[in-house]
Design a protein around this motif. Structure first.
Motif, PDB file in Angstrom:
ATOM      1  N   PRO A 115      48.636 -60.368 151.014  1.00  0.00           N
ATOM      2  CA  PRO A 115      48.084 -59.008 151.073  1.00  0.00           C
ATOM      3  C   PRO A 115      48.641 -58.240 152.263  1.00  0.00           C
ATOM      4  N   PHE A 167      55.239 -66.412 148.428  1.00  0.00           N
ATOM      5  CA  PHE A 167      55.340 -65.698 147.171  1.00  0.00           C
ATOM      6  C   PHE A 167      54.724 -64.295 147.311  1.00  0.00           C
ATOM      7  N   PHE A 168      53.570 -64.261 147.946  1.00  0.00           N
ATOM      8  CA  PHE A 168      52.852 -62.990 148.077  1.00  0.00           C
ATOM      9  C   PHE A 168      51.814 -63.106 149.186  1.00  0.00           C
ATOM     10  N   LEU A 225      42.641 -59.404 155.138  1.00  0.00           N
ATOM     11  CA  LEU A 225      41.651 -59.711 154.109  1.00  0.00           C
ATOM     12  C   LEU A 225      40.327 -60.178 154.719  1.00  0.00           C
ATOM     13  N   LEU A 275      37.665 -65.391 154.396  1.00  0.00           N
ATOM     14  CA  LEU A 275      38.785 -65.539 153.461  1.00  0.00           C
ATOM     15  C   LEU A 275      40.047 -65.792 154.262  1.00  0.00           C
ATOM     16  N   THR A 276      40.931 -66.619 153.726  1.00  0.00           N
ATOM     17  CA  THR A 276      42.224 -66.810 154.386  1.00  0.00           C
ATOM     18  C   THR A 276      43.165 -65.694 153.953  1.00  0.00           C
ATOM     19  N   GLN A 277      44.187 -65.439 154.780  1.00  0.00           N
ATOM     20  CA  GLN A 277      45.088 -64.319 154.495  1.00  0.00           C
ATOM     21  C   GLN A 277      45.975 -64.592 153.273  1.00  0.00           C
ATOM     22  N   SER A 278      46.537 -65.798 153.208  1.00  0.00           N
ATOM     23  CA  SER A 278      47.367 -66.097 152.036  1.00  0.00           C
ATOM     24  C   SER A 278      46.740 -67.247 151.276  1.00  0.00           C
ATOM     25  N   GLY A 279      46.542 -67.034 150.019  1.00  0.00           N
ATOM     26  CA  GLY A 279      45.882 -67.896 149.057  1.00  0.00           C
ATOM     27  C   GLY A 279      45.790 -69.307 149.409  1.00  0.00           C
ATOM     28  N   HIS A 326      31.607 -69.309 152.947  1.00  0.00           N
ATOM     29  CA  HIS A 326      31.899 -68.260 151.973  1.00  0.00           C
ATOM     30  C   HIS A 326      32.000 -66.877 152.612  1.00  0.00           C
ATOM     31  N   PHE A 350      46.993 -56.164 154.036  1.00  0.00           N
ATOM     32  CA  PHE A 350      45.917 -55.782 154.960  1.00  0.00           C
ATOM     33  C   PHE A 350      45.177 -57.053 155.374  1.00  0.00           C
ATOM     34  N   GLY A 399      39.281 -59.540 157.676  1.00  0.00           N
ATOM     35  CA  GLY A 399      38.723 -58.389 158.392  1.00  0.00           C
ATOM     36  C   GLY A 399      37.940 -57.475 157.460  1.00  0.00           C
TER      37      GLY A 399
END
Lengths: 184, 597
Positions: free
Chosen positions: B569, B566-567, B573, B593-597, B590, B571, B575
């Motif tokens: 980022p 769906f979407f 994330l 972060l993963t690249q896609s949700g 914490h 860039f 990194g």
């Protein structure tokens, strides 16, 4: 939107890297808030202090951009649970005031704040796992999730919130009159 | 020293840009104290001086190196490996791209197309042109620079610029005798000059194709209610030699081998409209042509073809001045060019009023392309019928094309208007073309099923740039390069263009780097429409052409890069947390972060 005729619309709101000014402006709809509450119910929001979103939320209003990892997680929780995600105000849309730090490397920002500035006692960079890590740049929210609507303004006026939500409640595609988003 | 420079340029505020170009040459930057001094001497606000310095890429507030190298960054240079060569030179000399080495010896930059696409990779060093660069030359060049060797002692053939005329026609064949067309023009009344040019069907060669005779006549007649040809009104003839459209270099060749035709055309125009002053606005990248052009003008003055009482005609006074540009593509737009001639930043003006009535210093001004003046000169000498013998009803005569890219024989081709693109592809030896960018990035990208389309105002208008791309090339990368070109060259005056071109650049980067989703293509299409419909001038209005035209013709090349998500980022994330992780030493859950949700 027929189910909206029978069910109250569930709205969730949050402020990420924002100042809560957009929320304050929302409250400026004043007594119309009572009318609103006849048609909507608030899910996760500073108004309710509910900490996590329920399963099915209709509208998510996001104030503020993304400055840290927690902002990203919160934003994603919203995107996963709401049908319509709305970027509210200059910071959510463009990064706004917090993004002014983008001109300075994050390393310098942290060093200045915690290590070298005048008056610092026992200099150290806070590293408790409870604290969210800062992103290297402040980002508008549409760079990380798909956003359905944008309400411009710093903050958007109470009228903008009212028009947007009443349009939604009436089952119309929201159309903000130019006068409400024309600033000069 | 400053006084000397200011005096040389007449001490007028309109010469500010010319003065600053000399200051830059002298001091390798424009020092703040000089800006202050100039503001005083020219009676200008200091901010205006500063605005000019900041607007033009060849002027700088910080010092460039004693050797200032600027690699041409056109897509055709990329195909020949220019970016790699620039990186190697940077590495050998220990300097970062875009910066000046601490010892001030060298600075290395990328610059927009230098008009040498047929003999690239090209670069400028202290304003001198280097062609056909390769790995060996880069190694030697690094040594020369490190040893501080004077440019005069570098191998002569490095600076060799070839005309590469592969096909000559009406304008490039033979030689127009000096003064021939002017002599004929002197026998004619202005109205007859206009009608002769009108009958020839000559249209502007810069790409827009406005009827030349109409432009000249409007300038002569002035505003509504004015007395046509009123001798008390100052009029100007301006030759647009700011050939900045990537992939175009035909004006460079015209100015090297047919400059007299261009001067002659300008003088004929001056005779017709009653102008006493002419300007050639020569792009800064072509500075190396300046001396020969000045010599050419001198010859004309000696022969009585310029100056007072031209060819003995009492009261026919006209002279030509050359103004240099300083690295701004937008100055090819005629109203921006006029602003620049007036010594200001090159922001396009609101139109109307048009330059024909309100041009240089608000006076009636004809601005024509180099090729248009060259054509006008020959039409005047040989007659309209000679010109009409070639071309189509809508587009008479020939068009000089600059051919570059994936073909055996790049260079200059003067073809009759009405020839199909396929004909040109055959002539230049393009074996396996995937597409041709006709008229530069702001023109039209055509694919193989359109090669029978014809060159001319009725189908494919072109200012002259023809970039050929073979099947091996990546169409998304090409469109991406053009999109960044526009973002880089946006003058910043209006928001839709300044912000819109940058956003388009970010979106295509995201897609090209494999982070794009179907949503991003929709977003890009919507944004393209906004930029196109709301920008102030042609730059913004055409900036989305490369993306939209290639998307229309090669949708599969875009779609194959999209994620099915769906979407996502655009860039890295995770990194984006790296600096924080390093500074806090955290690696807990914490802290990622993963690249896609």
């Amino acid at each position: 939107m027929t189910d909206l005729m029978t069910h109250k619309i569930r709205i969730a709101t949050t402020s990420l890297a924002g100042c809560f000014g957009c929320h304050m402006s929302f409250l400026d709809i004043d007594e119309r808030f009572f009318t609103l509450c006849e048609h909507v119910v608030f899910d996760r929001s500073p108004f309710t202090d509910i900490k996590h979103l329920g399963e099915h939320v209709d509208v998510g209003l996001i104030e503020g951009g993304l400055c840290n990892a927690e902002n990203v997680s919160t934003l994603r929780e919203f995107r996963d649970h709401v049908k319509i995600l709305v970027a509210v105000g200059a910071c959510a849309i463009n990064g706004g005031i917090p993004a002014m730090r983008n001109h300075i490397p994050l390393k310098e920002c942290l060093e200045e704040s915690y290590l070298v500035a005048v008056g610092i006692d026992s200099p150290q960079i806070p590293n408790d796992p409870e604290l969210p890590l800062l992103l290297d740049r402040v980002r508008p929210i549409h760079e990380v999730v798909k956003v359905d609507y944008f309400l411009p303004g710093c903050p958007p006026s109470a009228e903008v919130f009212w028009t947007f939500l009443t349009d939604l409640m009436a089952g119309r595609e929201p159309q903000i009159p130019e006068a409400q988003i024309h600033f000069d | 020293m400053l006084c000397e420079i200011v005096d040389r340029h007449g001490g007028q505020a309109t010469s500010l840009l010319q003065i600053l170009i000399d200051v830059q040459m002298r001091f390798r930057h424009v020092p703040p104290r000089i800006m202050t001094a100039l503001a005083g001497m020219l009676h200008l606000p200091r901010t205006q001086v500063e605005a000019v310095v900041e607007f033009y890429r060849f002027l700088s507030v910080t010092s460039v190196g004693r050797f200032d190298v600027r690699f041409s960054d056109s897509v055709t240079d990329h195909l020949l490996g220019s970016r790699d060569l620039a990186a190697r030179l940077c590495q050998r000399l220990g300097v970062k791209l875009g910066e000046t080495r601490v010892d001030d010896a060298v600075s290395i930059h990328l610059t927009s197309c230098t008009g040498l696409s047929d003999q690239g990779p090209a670069a400028l060093v202290n304003g001198h042109v280097l062609t056909r660069l390769d790995g060996d030359r880069i190694v030697q060049m690094a040594d020369f620079i490190d040893q501080g060797m004077d440019l005069d002692t570098w191998p002569k053939n490095w600076f060799k610029v070839e005309d590469q005329v592969q096909l000559a026609g009406l304008l490039l064949e033979g030689e127009l005798p000096l003064g021939a067309s002017l002599e004929r023009a002197l026998t004619l009344h202005p109205a007859d000059i206009f009608s002769e040019i009108d009958r020839s069907g000559l249209r502007g060669r810069g790409g827009a194709g406005f009827k030349t005779a109409a432009k000249w006549r409007f300038c002569y007649e002035g505003e509504e209610g004015a007395v046509p040809g009123d001798p008390t009104i100052a009029r100007y003839v301006v030759c647009n030699a700011d050939e900045g459209e990537p992939g175009t270099f035909k004006d460079r060749v015209l100015l090297s081998r047919n400059a007299q035709d261009v001067f002659e055309g300008m003088t004929v125009c001056a005779k017709a409209i009653g102008a006493q002053h002419g300007f050639i606005y020569l792009r800064g990248e072509y500075r190396y042509l300046l001396d020969s052009l000045l010599r050419g003008l001198k010859v004309r003055r000696l022969r009585g073809l310029l100056g007072r009482n031209i060819l003995g005609v009492e009261g026919f006074d006209f002279d030509i001045e050359i103004h240099l540009g300083a690295g701004a593509y937008i100055c090819g737009e005629e109203s921006a060019l006029i602003e620049s001639l007036e010594g200001k930043p090159g922001h396009p003006r609101n139109r109307p009023p048009y330059p024909v009535t309100h041009g240089y210093l608000g006076q009636p001004t004809v601005v024509n392309n180099v090729e248009t003046f060259a054509a006008a000169a020959r039409i005047m000498a040989y007659g309209a019928d000679w010109f009409l013998s070639v071309g189509t009803p809508e587009s008479s005569g020939t068009k000089i094309l600059s051919v570059s890219g994936d073909c055996e024989r790049p260079g200059i081709y003067e073809v009759p208007f009405g020839s199909p693109v396929s004909d040109l592809l055959r002539r230049c030896g393009a074996d396996d073309p995937m597409g041709v960018q006709v008229g530069g990035p702001s023109g039209t990208f055509i694919g193989p099923d359109e090669f029978e389309r014809i060159l001319g105002f009725e189908d494919l208008p072109t200012g002259g740039s023809m970039m050929v791309f073979s099947q091996a090339r990546d169409v998304v990368a090409i469109a991406r390069s053009f999109t960044h070109f526009f973002a880089h060259e946006s003058c910043g005056f209006c928001t839709p263009c300044r912000v819109g071109t940058s956003l388009l650049g970010q979106l295509i980067d995201k897609i090209a780097e494999g982070h794009g989703t179907p949503h991003d293509l929709i977003e890009m299409t919507q944004l393209a429409a906004i930029v196109k419909n709301t920008s102030h001038c042609g730059l913004g209005q055409t900036a989305a052409h490369p993306l939209m035209q290639t998307l229309e013709r090669f949708p599969e090349r875009y779609q194959e890069r999209l994620k099915t998500l769906f979407f996502e980022p655009g860039f890295d994330l995770d990194g984006a947390l790296e600096v924080s992780r390093q500074m806090t030493g955290r690696e807990d859950a914490h802290a990622h972060l993963t690249q896609s949700g």
